[in-house]
Design a protein around this motif. Sequence first.
Motif, PDB file in Angstrom:
ATOM      1  N   VAL A 100      46.851  37.631  28.400  1.00  0.00           N
ATOM      2  CA  VAL A 100      46.906  36.497  29.337  1.00  0.00           C
ATOM      3  C   VAL A 100      45.812  36.611  30.405  1.00  0.00           C
ATOM      4  CG1 VAL A 100      48.311  35.258  31.010  1.00  0.00           C
ATOM      5  CG2 VAL A 100      49.363  36.154  28.915  1.00  0.00           C
ATOM      6  N   PRO A 101      45.759  37.675  31.205  1.00  0.00           N
ATOM      7  CA  PRO A 101      44.668  37.776  32.186  1.00  0.00           C
ATOM      8  C   PRO A 101      43.301  37.973  31.529  1.00  0.00           C
ATOM      9  CG  PRO A 101      45.926  39.807  32.160  1.00  0.00           C
ATOM     10  CD  PRO A 101      46.685  38.827  31.320  1.00  0.00           C
ATOM     11  N   SER A 102      43.302  38.637  30.362  1.00  0.00           N
ATOM     12  CA  SER A 102      42.020  38.843  29.686  1.00  0.00           C
ATOM     13  C   SER A 102      41.419  37.526  29.234  1.00  0.00           C
ATOM     14  CB  SER A 102      42.210  39.773  28.482  1.00  0.00           C
ATOM     15  OG  SER A 102      42.671  41.044  28.890  1.00  0.00           O
ATOM     16  N   LEU A 103      42.271  36.644  28.687  1.00  0.00           N
ATOM     17  CA  LEU A 103      41.777  35.348  28.236  1.00  0.00           C
ATOM     18  C   LEU A 103      41.275  34.510  29.404  1.00  0.00           C
ATOM     19  CD1 LEU A 103      41.401  33.363  25.901  1.00  0.00           C
ATOM     20  CD2 LEU A 103      43.744  32.555  26.309  1.00  0.00           C
ATOM     21  N   CYS A 104      42.014  34.534  30.501  1.00  0.00           N
ATOM     22  CA  CYS A 104      41.572  33.790  31.695  1.00  0.00           C
ATOM     23  C   CYS A 104      40.232  34.325  32.205  1.00  0.00           C
ATOM     24  CB  CYS A 104      42.635  33.891  32.783  1.00  0.00           C
ATOM     25  SG  CYS A 104      44.189  33.062  32.396  1.00  0.00           S
ATOM     26  N   SER A 105      40.103  35.642  32.213  1.00  0.00           N
ATOM     27  CA  SER A 105      38.859  36.259  32.688  1.00  0.00           C
ATOM     28  C   SER A 105      37.680  35.901  31.785  1.00  0.00           C
ATOM     29  CB  SER A 105      39.022  37.769  32.767  1.00  0.00           C
ATOM     30  OG  SER A 105      37.818  38.386  33.175  1.00  0.00           O
ATOM     31  N   VAL A 106      37.913  35.951  30.463  1.00  0.00           N
ATOM     32  CA  VAL A 106      36.836  35.651  29.515  1.00  0.00           C
ATOM     33  C   VAL A 106      36.395  34.197  29.639  1.00  0.00           C
ATOM     34  CG1 VAL A 106      36.307  35.380  27.071  1.00  0.00           C
ATOM     35  CG2 VAL A 106      37.406  37.468  27.869  1.00  0.00           C
ATOM     36  N   LEU A 107      37.368  33.275  29.697  1.00  0.00           N
ATOM     37  CA  LEU A 107      37.030  31.857  29.786  1.00  0.00           C
ATOM     38  C   LEU A 107      36.271  31.544  31.077  1.00  0.00           C
ATOM     39  CD1 LEU A 107      40.289  30.163  28.408  1.00  0.00           C
ATOM     40  CD2 LEU A 107      38.098  30.463  27.237  1.00  0.00           C
ATOM     41  N   CYS A 108      36.751  32.100  32.172  1.00  0.00           N
ATOM     42  CA  CYS A 108      36.067  31.860  33.442  1.00  0.00           C
ATOM     43  C   CYS A 108      34.672  32.482  33.443  1.00  0.00           C
ATOM     44  CB  CYS A 108      36.898  32.415  34.594  1.00  0.00           C
ATOM     45  SG  CYS A 108      36.202  32.059  36.224  1.00  0.00           S
ATOM     46  N   SER A 109      34.560  33.688  32.887  1.00  0.00           N
ATOM     47  CA  SER A 109      33.256  34.363  32.843  1.00  0.00           C
ATOM     48  C   SER A 109      32.263  33.577  31.986  1.00  0.00           C
ATOM     49  CB  SER A 109      33.413  35.779  32.294  1.00  0.00           C
ATOM     50  OG  SER A 109      34.227  36.562  33.134  1.00  0.00           O
ATOM     51  N   LEU A 110      32.723  33.111  30.823  1.00  0.00           N
ATOM     52  CA  LEU A 110      31.832  32.340  29.956  1.00  0.00           C
ATOM     53  C   LEU A 110      31.373  31.054  30.627  1.00  0.00           C
ATOM     54  CD1 LEU A 110      33.533  32.735  26.446  1.00  0.00           C
ATOM     55  CD2 LEU A 110      31.425  33.816  27.260  1.00  0.00           C
ATOM     56  N   GLY A 111      32.312  30.383  31.303  1.00  0.00           N
ATOM     57  CA  GLY A 111      31.938  29.154  32.001  1.00  0.00           C
ATOM     58  C   GLY A 111      30.920  29.395  33.100  1.00  0.00           C
ATOM     59  N   LEU A 112      31.134  30.429  33.894  1.00  0.00           N
ATOM     60  CA  LEU A 112      30.207  30.731  34.984  1.00  0.00           C
ATOM     61  C   LEU A 112      28.862  31.213  34.460  1.00  0.00           C
ATOM     62  CD1 LEU A 112      32.618  32.460  37.522  1.00  0.00           C
ATOM     63  CD2 LEU A 112      31.525  30.235  37.760  1.00  0.00           C
ATOM     64  N   ILE A 113      28.884  32.035  33.407  1.00  0.00           N
ATOM     65  CA  ILE A 113      27.616  32.519  32.835  1.00  0.00           C
ATOM     66  C   ILE A 113      26.823  31.354  32.252  1.00  0.00           C
ATOM     67  CG2 ILE A 113      26.628  33.906  30.970  1.00  0.00           C
ATOM     68  CD1 ILE A 113      28.877  35.915  31.443  1.00  0.00           C
ATOM     69  N   TRP A 114      27.505  30.421  31.595  1.00  0.00           N
ATOM     70  CA  TRP A 114      26.805  29.250  31.061  1.00  0.00           C
ATOM     71  C   TRP A 114      26.207  28.425  32.194  1.00  0.00           C
ATOM     72  CZ3 TRP A 114      27.469  24.041  31.931  1.00  0.00           C
ATOM     73  CH2 TRP A 114      26.741  23.187  31.099  1.00  0.00           C
ATOM     74  N   CYS A 196      32.484  42.269  30.899  1.00  0.00           N
ATOM     75  CA  CYS A 196      33.107  43.292  30.041  1.00  0.00           C
ATOM     76  C   CYS A 196      33.733  44.398  30.884  1.00  0.00           C
ATOM     77  CB  CYS A 196      32.060  43.873  29.091  1.00  0.00           C
ATOM     78  SG  CYS A 196      31.424  42.690  27.884  1.00  0.00           S
ATOM     79  N   PHE A 197      33.062  44.770  31.954  1.00  0.00           N
ATOM     80  CA  PHE A 197      33.613  45.794  32.840  1.00  0.00           C
ATOM     81  C   PHE A 197      34.924  45.337  33.476  1.00  0.00           C
ATOM     82  CE2 PHE A 197      33.747  47.799  37.109  1.00  0.00           C
ATOM     83  CZ  PHE A 197      33.904  49.108  36.706  1.00  0.00           C
ATOM     84  N   VAL A 198      35.005  44.048  33.812  1.00  0.00           N
ATOM     85  CA  VAL A 198      36.247  43.502  34.375  1.00  0.00           C
ATOM     86  C   VAL A 198      37.373  43.554  33.347  1.00  0.00           C
ATOM     87  CG1 VAL A 198      37.328  41.378  35.222  1.00  0.00           C
ATOM     88  CG2 VAL A 198      35.085  42.061  36.077  1.00  0.00           C
ATOM     89  N   LEU A 199      37.059  43.278  32.088  1.00  0.00           N
ATOM     90  CA  LEU A 199      38.074  43.377  31.033  1.00  0.00           C
ATOM     91  C   LEU A 199      38.601  44.806  30.904  1.00  0.00           C
ATOM     92  CD1 LEU A 199      36.594  41.091  28.206  1.00  0.00           C
ATOM     93  CD2 LEU A 199      38.539  40.617  29.698  1.00  0.00           C
ATOM     94  N   VAL A 200      37.693  45.775  30.985  1.00  0.00           N
ATOM     95  CA  VAL A 200      38.117  47.176  30.902  1.00  0.00           C
ATOM     96  C   VAL A 200      39.012  47.532  32.097  1.00  0.00           C
ATOM     97  CG1 VAL A 200      37.304  49.555  30.949  1.00  0.00           C
ATOM     98  CG2 VAL A 200      36.085  47.857  29.581  1.00  0.00           C
ATOM     99  N   LEU A 201      38.640  47.087  33.291  1.00  0.00           N
ATOM    100  CA  LEU A 201      39.483  47.348  34.458  1.00  0.00           C
ATOM    101  C   LEU A 201      40.848  46.679  34.334  1.00  0.00           C
ATOM    102  CD1 LEU A 201      37.044  47.059  37.517  1.00  0.00           C
ATOM    103  CD2 LEU A 201      38.120  49.113  36.581  1.00  0.00           C
TER     104      LEU A 201
END
Length: 208
Positions: A100-114, A196-201
């Motif tokens: 749940v938090p991993s998916l939110c983090s990935v989606l937000c990260s991808l949006g911001l990186i784009w 990726c570092f945030v996902l590991v944390l």
Amino acid sequence: MSDDAATINTSIMVPISKSLHPLHEIAMTPTHKLLLKQWLKEEELILNRIALKETQIDSVRKELTHLYCFFFLFHSISLIILFTTTSTSAFPMSCTRLWVPSLCSVLCSLGLIWAVRYKMESEAHIEKLLEREKEDGRLLGKCVEELKKKGLEFDLLKEVDALRRAKSLRVCEGKEGVKKWSGRDFVTLFFVGVACFVLVLTRVILCD
């Protein structure tokens, strides 16, 4: 006697014509005068376009700064909230709900990186246009100075053709200079690494 007077008048007119300032010669010649007006007007338009593009670059850089701050602020707050929830809550989130938090983090990260990548591409595109405008301004300024300096001795066909060839050569050089890697690629890789570092944390906080 009339021949002597004509000779005298001719000898007087020659130094007078030679003593004319190049700007006076241009003012007396419709073609040179029209060309000078057109070039001066084009110089003013180029300066206006340069000022506009510099303003656009400043605006894009401010937006990039806001995106950078929001990226780190979002992940910092999300990690703090996640850590506080797991350590103080009576029913902490288990490792099985890591997605749940991993998916939110990935989606937000991808949006911001784009968004960051898109703004950096926009900045690079505007910078290229700005360099073209500045180069055009320099080339046109040289031609204007030569026209003001030479007057009627300024060869219209030769100089205008040289200006066109210089522009076409500059365009060809710009197309050939293709770089495989740029600073924008390293910035993108940096943000991917941070995500990726945030996902590991996140996994460490929830599972350990």
